[in-house]
Scaffold this motif. Sequence first.
Motif, mmCIF file in Angstrom:
data_model
loop_
_atom_site.group_PDB
_atom_site.id
_atom_site.type_symbol
_atom_site.label_atom_id
_atom_site.label_comp_id
_atom_site.label_asym_id
_atom_site.label_seq_id
_atom_site.Cartn_x
_atom_site.Cartn_y
_atom_site.Cartn_z
ATOM 1 N N SER A 255 0.826 -1.206 0.000
ATOM 2 C CA SER A 255 0.000 0.000 0.000
ATOM 3 C C SER A 255 0.862 1.258 0.000
ATOM 4 N N VAL A 256 1.931 1.250 0.779
ATOM 5 C CA VAL A 256 2.813 2.420 0.846
ATOM 6 C C VAL A 256 3.545 2.598 -0.476
ATOM 7 N N LEU A 257 4.035 1.517 -1.045
ATOM 8 C CA LEU A 257 4.769 1.599 -2.312
ATOM 9 C C LEU A 257 3.882 2.121 -3.438
ATOM 10 N N LEU A 258 2.634 1.699 -3.461
ATOM 11 C CA LEU A 258 1.704 2.177 -4.490
ATOM 12 C C LEU A 258 1.444 3.671 -4.320
ATOM 13 N N PHE A 259 1.285 4.105 -3.058
ATOM 14 C CA PHE A 259 1.034 5.527 -2.821
ATOM 15 C C PHE A 259 2.253 6.357 -3.187
ATOM 16 N N LEU A 260 3.441 5.869 -2.853
ATOM 17 C CA LEU A 260 4.668 6.586 -3.220
ATOM 18 C C LEU A 260 4.760 6.766 -4.727
ATOM 19 N N ASP A 261 4.396 5.746 -5.469
ATOM 20 C CA ASP A 261 4.401 5.835 -6.932
ATOM 21 C C ASP A 261 3.451 6.921 -7.421
ATOM 22 N N SER A 262 2.303 7.038 -6.750
ATOM 23 C CA SER A 262 1.326 8.053 -7.157
ATOM 24 C C SER A 262 1.818 9.463 -6.832
ATOM 25 N N VAL A 263 2.540 9.630 -5.731
ATOM 26 C CA VAL A 263 3.095 10.937 -5.381
ATOM 27 C C VAL A 263 4.176 11.321 -6.384
ATOM 28 N N GLY A 265 4.254 10.591 -9.430
ATOM 29 C CA GLY A 265 3.561 11.094 -10.605
ATOM 30 C C GLY A 265 4.118 10.633 -11.934
ATOM 31 N N ALA A 266 4.875 9.528 -11.928
ATOM 32 C CA ALA A 266 5.449 9.032 -13.183
ATOM 33 C C ALA A 266 4.366 8.539 -14.132
ATOM 34 N N CYS A 267 3.298 7.978 -13.585
ATOM 35 C CA CYS A 267 2.163 7.512 -14.378
ATOM 36 C C CYS A 267 0.957 7.441 -13.451
ATOM 37 N N THR A 268 -0.215 7.186 -14.009
ATOM 38 C CA THR A 268 -1.432 7.183 -13.204
ATOM 39 C C THR A 268 -2.188 5.862 -13.339
ATOM 40 N N THR A 316 -17.707 5.421 -2.609
ATOM 41 C CA THR A 316 -17.510 4.746 -3.894
ATOM 42 C C THR A 316 -16.422 3.687 -3.765
ATOM 43 N N LYS A 317 -16.728 2.499 -4.237
ATOM 44 C CA LYS A 317 -15.791 1.380 -4.199
ATOM 45 C C LYS A 317 -15.208 1.200 -5.599
ATOM 46 N N THR A 318 -13.868 1.238 -5.716
ATOM 47 C CA THR A 318 -13.241 1.166 -7.032
ATOM 48 C C THR A 318 -12.144 0.101 -7.062
ATOM 49 N N PHE A 319 -11.798 -0.316 -8.291
ATOM 50 C CA PHE A 319 -10.797 -1.364 -8.486
ATOM 51 C C PHE A 319 -9.790 -0.946 -9.552
ATOM 52 N N PHE A 320 -8.570 -1.399 -9.376
ATOM 53 C CA PHE A 320 -7.541 -1.251 -10.413
ATOM 54 C C PHE A 320 -6.504 -2.344 -10.194
ATOM 55 N N THR A 321 -5.694 -2.594 -11.217
ATOM 56 C CA THR A 321 -4.639 -3.601 -11.098
ATOM 57 C C THR A 321 -3.276 -2.933 -11.287
ATOM 58 N N THR A 322 -2.234 -3.633 -10.869
ATOM 59 C CA THR A 322 -0.902 -3.052 -10.920
ATOM 60 C C THR A 322 0.106 -4.055 -11.479
ATOM 61 N N ASN A 323 1.267 -3.542 -11.815
ATOM 62 C CA ASN A 323 2.406 -4.384 -12.143
ATOM 63 C C ASN A 323 3.058 -4.885 -10.855
ATOM 64 N N THR A 324 4.036 -5.757 -11.009
ATOM 65 C CA THR A 324 4.755 -6.303 -9.855
ATOM 66 C C THR A 324 5.662 -5.276 -9.204
ATOM 67 N N PRO A 327 7.394 1.212 -12.292
ATOM 68 C CA PRO A 327 6.095 1.870 -12.155
ATOM 69 C C PRO A 327 4.945 0.856 -12.135
ATOM 70 N N PHE A 328 4.071 1.016 -11.136
ATOM 71 C CA PHE A 328 3.026 0.021 -10.899
ATOM 72 C C PHE A 328 1.822 0.165 -11.827
ATOM 73 N N CYS A 329 1.620 1.356 -12.381
ATOM 74 C CA CYS A 329 0.391 1.595 -13.140
ATOM 75 C C CYS A 329 0.359 0.796 -14.442
ATOM 76 N N ARG A 330 -0.859 0.383 -14.793
ATOM 77 C CA ARG A 330 -1.080 -0.377 -16.014
ATOM 78 C C ARG A 330 -2.008 0.416 -16.938
ATOM 79 N N THR A 331 -2.077 -0.007 -18.200
ATOM 80 C CA THR A 331 -2.895 0.674 -19.208
ATOM 81 C C THR A 331 -4.048 -0.223 -19.616
ATOM 82 N N ASN A 332 -5.251 0.319 -19.577
ATOM 83 C CA ASN A 332 -6.457 -0.471 -19.801
ATOM 84 C C ASN A 332 -7.075 -0.217 -21.172
#
Length: 451
Positions: A255-263, A265-268, A316-324, A327-332
């Motif tokens: 959870s912390v690593l995902l949030f750090l990635d969002s801060v 701002g490399a990808c969304t 609101t309940k939302t879902f997303f997936t990540t890489n291992t 950068p964790f963000c994926r493209t849908n």
Amino acid sequence: MFLWQYLTLILPVTVQICKAQICDEFTDLDLSHAIIGTSLKIRLLLYTRDNGTCGTLVSQSDLSAHPQFNWSRPTTFVIHGYRPTGSPPVWLLKITELLLARADVNVIVVDWNRGATNINYFKVVENMHKAADNLAAIIKRMQEHGASLSSIHMIGVSLGAHISGFVGAKLNGSLGRITALDPAGPQFTGTNPEERLDHTDAQFVDVLHTDMDGLGFREPLGHIDFYANGGADQPGCPKTIFSGGSYFKCDHQRSVLLFLDSVKGACTSKAYPCASYKAFLDGDCLSCDRFGAAGCPVFGYDVTEWRDVLVRTGPTKTFFTTNTDSPFCRTNYRMEVMIWNEDIRFGFITVKLHGNGKEAVATINHKASEFKKYTETTLLAQFDKDIQSVKKVSLKFSTGNVLKAKYKLRVLRIRLRHLERLERPLCRYDILLQQDKEVTFKPIHCEESNF
């Protein structure tokens, strides 16, 4: 005379350099402290753009006495959770560095390691209530000096998420924002809102779930709840207990690593409102109409862009997936397949996008998809990276059953629509897919004018 003049010039500079090198550090304990148990002691470490890598201890009774604390700046509190071994969280310096890179704020790391370090988890839960009382009193003193509660952001990890909630409740929900990173589940699951974090604890509460079947909390708690990879098993984390300690903490710490990635701002990572993770993976929840022109919210630091609509529309309940890895963000993409086989086919699809020397892969294998003659099958294709200009597409159809005869999938039309960028979808018509054999082709823009 010359020597004296030289010393008067150089001594103040030397003193300033020495002062700059004095940093207050997070309390470092060990397993022996956990076994004995620790009593609660709270220390506040301040980081600003003037001392981004050097925390300085601030007085809890008078923050205004600290020369670097600026009341006109917003303040972000970072609150860690349970520390069973007493060691400092490995992510502390990184989160302060990234937060200060994004905004000119006061970052206050709440060091309650003495109190959080104890093999007796129940005692730590008791201490966290005392910590919340202490922090609420500190923030009230800040308010008396002119600080705005709406400019305060609390980032709480695990037990720290519930501490943030208790503080917010004591301040009547006036805090600007609480970000909860995998709120702790043990001792809080099944309790009333007054006994845990709740969406009424701040003007805006965003929550991330990564270990709901272990150390985290399962049910929604905020104005928006993000369930990364369904909220449980995270990609790359150990699946068996034989992996040692990481088996217990990897999902939780993600959870912390995902949030750090969002801060950073490399990808969304776009998150999609849905009733369940299964429905999301099935491609049943790809509409973002309820959010207007802004589209579906992004996970993490920048979700405040959707704050007003989320507060107005309710939890609101939302879902997303990540890489291992980062950068964790994926493209849908929304992928629509229509076949002209006479018989129904069941199977899995692997898609590759090629462009500018790069390759992105999406494997749709969470269940066997059903393909029926002249019927459009909608799939969610999640790629490990974004290809800005797609030159070629590769497809592979498989059934997962090596004992049965090989099937062919006669594709009448395939359509790929990028879900994050408004651009004309890609199509291909009349393709023959032989089981387990990859077919590569150049896509064309779809004939439909509306996209």
